[in-house]
Each structure stands twice: as C-alpha cells, then as structure tokens.
Design a protein around this motif. Structure first.
Motif, mmCIF file in Angstrom:
data_model
loop_
_atom_site.group_PDB
_atom_site.id
_atom_site.type_symbol
_atom_site.label_atom_id
_atom_site.label_comp_id
_atom_site.label_asym_id
_atom_site.label_seq_id
_atom_site.Cartn_x
_atom_site.Cartn_y
_atom_site.Cartn_z
ATOM 1 N N MET A 38 0.838 -1.188 0.000
ATOM 2 C CA MET A 38 0.000 0.000 0.000
ATOM 3 C C MET A 38 0.878 1.246 0.000
ATOM 4 O O MET A 38 1.832 1.341 0.748
ATOM 5 N N LYS A 39 0.509 2.164 -0.857
ATOM 6 C CA LYS A 39 1.273 3.410 -0.962
ATOM 7 C C LYS A 39 1.001 4.292 0.256
ATOM 8 O O LYS A 39 -0.146 4.491 0.647
ATOM 9 N N LYS A 40 2.071 4.801 0.848
ATOM 10 C CA LYS A 40 1.964 5.768 1.944
ATOM 11 C C LYS A 40 2.960 6.878 1.642
ATOM 12 O O LYS A 40 4.165 6.652 1.657
ATOM 13 N N ASN A 66 7.746 4.652 9.680
ATOM 14 C CA ASN A 66 6.381 4.125 9.591
ATOM 15 C C ASN A 66 5.984 3.803 8.150
ATOM 16 O O ASN A 66 4.809 3.675 7.845
ATOM 17 N N GLY A 67 6.981 3.703 7.283
ATOM 18 C CA GLY A 67 6.734 3.278 5.909
ATOM 19 C C GLY A 67 6.284 4.368 4.966
ATOM 20 O O GLY A 67 5.848 4.083 3.849
ATOM 21 N N PHE A 68 6.381 5.627 5.393
ATOM 22 C CA PHE A 68 5.980 6.726 4.520
ATOM 23 C C PHE A 68 7.124 7.159 3.625
ATOM 24 O O PHE A 68 8.272 7.210 4.050
ATOM 25 N N GLU A 69 6.779 7.468 2.385
ATOM 26 C CA GLU A 69 7.723 8.117 1.483
ATOM 27 C C GLU A 69 7.512 9.617 1.680
ATOM 28 O O GLU A 69 6.385 10.105 1.584
ATOM 29 N N LEU A 70 8.577 10.322 2.009
ATOM 30 C CA LEU A 70 8.501 11.752 2.264
ATOM 31 C C LEU A 70 9.033 12.515 1.055
ATOM 32 O O LEU A 70 10.108 12.180 0.545
ATOM 33 N N GLN A 71 8.277 13.494 0.604
ATOM 34 C CA GLN A 71 8.744 14.324 -0.500
ATOM 35 C C GLN A 71 8.622 15.792 -0.120
ATOM 36 O O GLN A 71 7.519 16.333 -0.044
ATOM 37 N N ASP A 72 9.781 16.402 0.129
ATOM 38 C CA ASP A 72 9.829 17.847 0.377
ATOM 39 C C ASP A 72 9.699 18.504 -0.995
ATOM 40 O O ASP A 72 10.598 18.399 -1.832
ATOM 41 N N ILE A 73 8.574 19.171 -1.221
ATOM 42 C CA ILE A 73 8.281 19.683 -2.559
ATOM 43 C C ILE A 73 9.136 20.880 -2.959
ATOM 44 O O ILE A 73 9.118 21.289 -4.111
ATOM 45 N N ARG A 74 9.923 21.410 -2.032
ATOM 46 C CA ARG A 74 10.841 22.492 -2.368
ATOM 47 C C ARG A 74 12.109 21.914 -2.999
ATOM 48 O O ARG A 74 12.649 22.472 -3.949
ATOM 49 N N THR A 75 12.581 20.794 -2.473
ATOM 50 C CA THR A 75 13.826 20.199 -2.976
ATOM 51 C C THR A 75 13.575 19.139 -4.041
ATOM 52 O O THR A 75 14.456 18.849 -4.839
ATOM 53 N N LEU A 95 -7.386 11.969 8.869
ATOM 54 C CA LEU A 95 -6.068 11.350 8.667
ATOM 55 C C LEU A 95 -5.689 10.520 9.887
ATOM 56 O O LEU A 95 -5.210 9.397 9.763
ATOM 57 N N ARG A 96 -5.933 11.060 11.065
ATOM 58 C CA ARG A 96 -5.620 10.342 12.310
ATOM 59 C C ARG A 96 -6.395 9.014 12.360
ATOM 60 O O ARG A 96 -5.838 7.968 12.682
ATOM 61 N N VAL A 97 -7.675 9.047 12.008
ATOM 62 C CA VAL A 97 -8.519 7.837 11.990
ATOM 63 C C VAL A 97 -7.952 6.824 11.006
ATOM 64 O O VAL A 97 -7.817 5.635 11.323
ATOM 65 N N ALA A 98 -7.579 7.297 9.811
ATOM 66 C CA ALA A 98 -7.024 6.394 8.785
ATOM 67 C C ALA A 98 -5.713 5.764 9.265
ATOM 68 O O ALA A 98 -5.475 4.569 9.050
ATOM 69 N N LEU A 99 -4.871 6.554 9.923
ATOM 70 C CA LEU A 99 -3.593 6.029 10.427
ATOM 71 C C LEU A 99 -3.822 5.010 11.545
ATOM 72 O O LEU A 99 -3.134 3.997 11.615
ATOM 73 N N ASN A 100 -4.815 5.276 12.395
ATOM 74 C CA ASN A 100 -5.121 4.330 13.481
ATOM 75 C C ASN A 100 -5.604 2.995 12.937
ATOM 76 O O ASN A 100 -5.327 1.947 13.500
ATOM 77 N N LYS A 101 -6.342 3.036 11.811
ATOM 78 C CA LYS A 101 -6.826 1.794 11.187
ATOM 79 C C LYS A 101 -5.669 0.971 10.638
ATOM 80 O O LYS A 101 -5.759 -0.256 10.568
ATOM 81 N N LEU A 102 -4.591 1.651 10.239
ATOM 82 C CA LEU A 102 -3.419 0.934 9.734
ATOM 83 C C LEU A 102 -2.717 0.186 10.851
ATOM 84 O O LEU A 102 -2.038 -0.800 10.627
ATOM 85 N N GLY A 103 -2.853 0.700 12.066
ATOM 86 C CA GLY A 103 -2.243 0.052 13.230
ATOM 87 C C GLY A 103 -0.882 0.552 13.556
ATOM 88 O O GLY A 103 -0.110 1.166 13.016
#
Length: 122
Positions: free
Chosen positions: A1-3, A27-36, A114-122
């Motif tokens: 799943m994409k995060k 936590n498996g997130f891909e972070l993209q700083d849109i400035r860089t 967003l908090r609810v969605a993240l809590n469902k992921l565990g």
C-alpha cells in the motif's frame, strides 16, 4: 500500500502534523519535500484523480495568490494544475496519500480524518 506525504520542510505546520501523527520513514511513509524535489505532472495528476479536482489541491492562502492578482481571475482546472507545478506554495499542504485515500491540507477535519485512517493501519 502506498503511503506518501508531500510537504515543505520549512513549513512549521507540516512539521508539527508529521510529528504529532508519527508520519515518517520509519512508519513506511515516502517523504517528498516539494521544495527540494519538485512535484511532477504525473504526481499532480495522481493527486487530482484521488481528490477529484486540481482546485481541491490549490491553496488560496499562498502569498503569491494575491501577489499575482489571482483573486480577481477566474481560474480553470488547467490553471490550478499549472500554478501548483510552477510554485510549490500553491499546493495545499500537507498532502498525505494512504492507498486510495487522500488527505489535503491542515484543516482540523482533515487532520482528524487522517488520524482515523492512520489508526486503522495500526
């Protein structure tokens, strides 16, 4: 799943949301700083498909919005897309994608969803 999260490292609001909700690489997130790392046309198109419009991704709070006199103009979907691609400040931040869900901006309702969605992921 994409995060994935699109954010600005210099934005204190983005940073505090990420810290509060534990959105990071551990936590498996891909972070993209849109400035860089600029948003690509493919990425903005993906966000638009999830959000339903480019306008939903567009921030009218950006300083450039008034600077460029956009308050008096009728913008099209193509205009919204092009402004976001040209100036990272026009993206309503942060944008978080979890699977087929998208969360746009720092509004209280959005952050709670967003908090609810993240809590469902565990």
């Amino acid at each position: 799943m994409k995060k994935k999260i699109y954010y600005l490292a210099t934005c204190s609001t983005c940073e505090s949301i990420m810290k509060e909700l534990h959105i990071d690489m551990q936590n498996g997130f891909e972070l993209q700083d849109i400035r860089t790392q600029k948003i690509t046309p493919e990425q903005i198109d993906e966000m638009q498909k999830l959000a339903g419009s480019y306008e939903a991704l567009f921030s009218r709070r950006a300083l450039k919005y008034k600077e460029l006199g956009l308050t008096d103009k009728k913008l099209t979907e193509e205009d919204y897309k092009n402004f976001i691609l040209e100036h990272d400040t026009f993206l309503k931040r942060p944008v978080v994608i979890i699977g087929s869900q998208i969360f746009i901006g720092s509004g209280k309702k959005n952050i709670e969803a967003l908090r609810v969605a993240l809590n469902k992921l565990g």
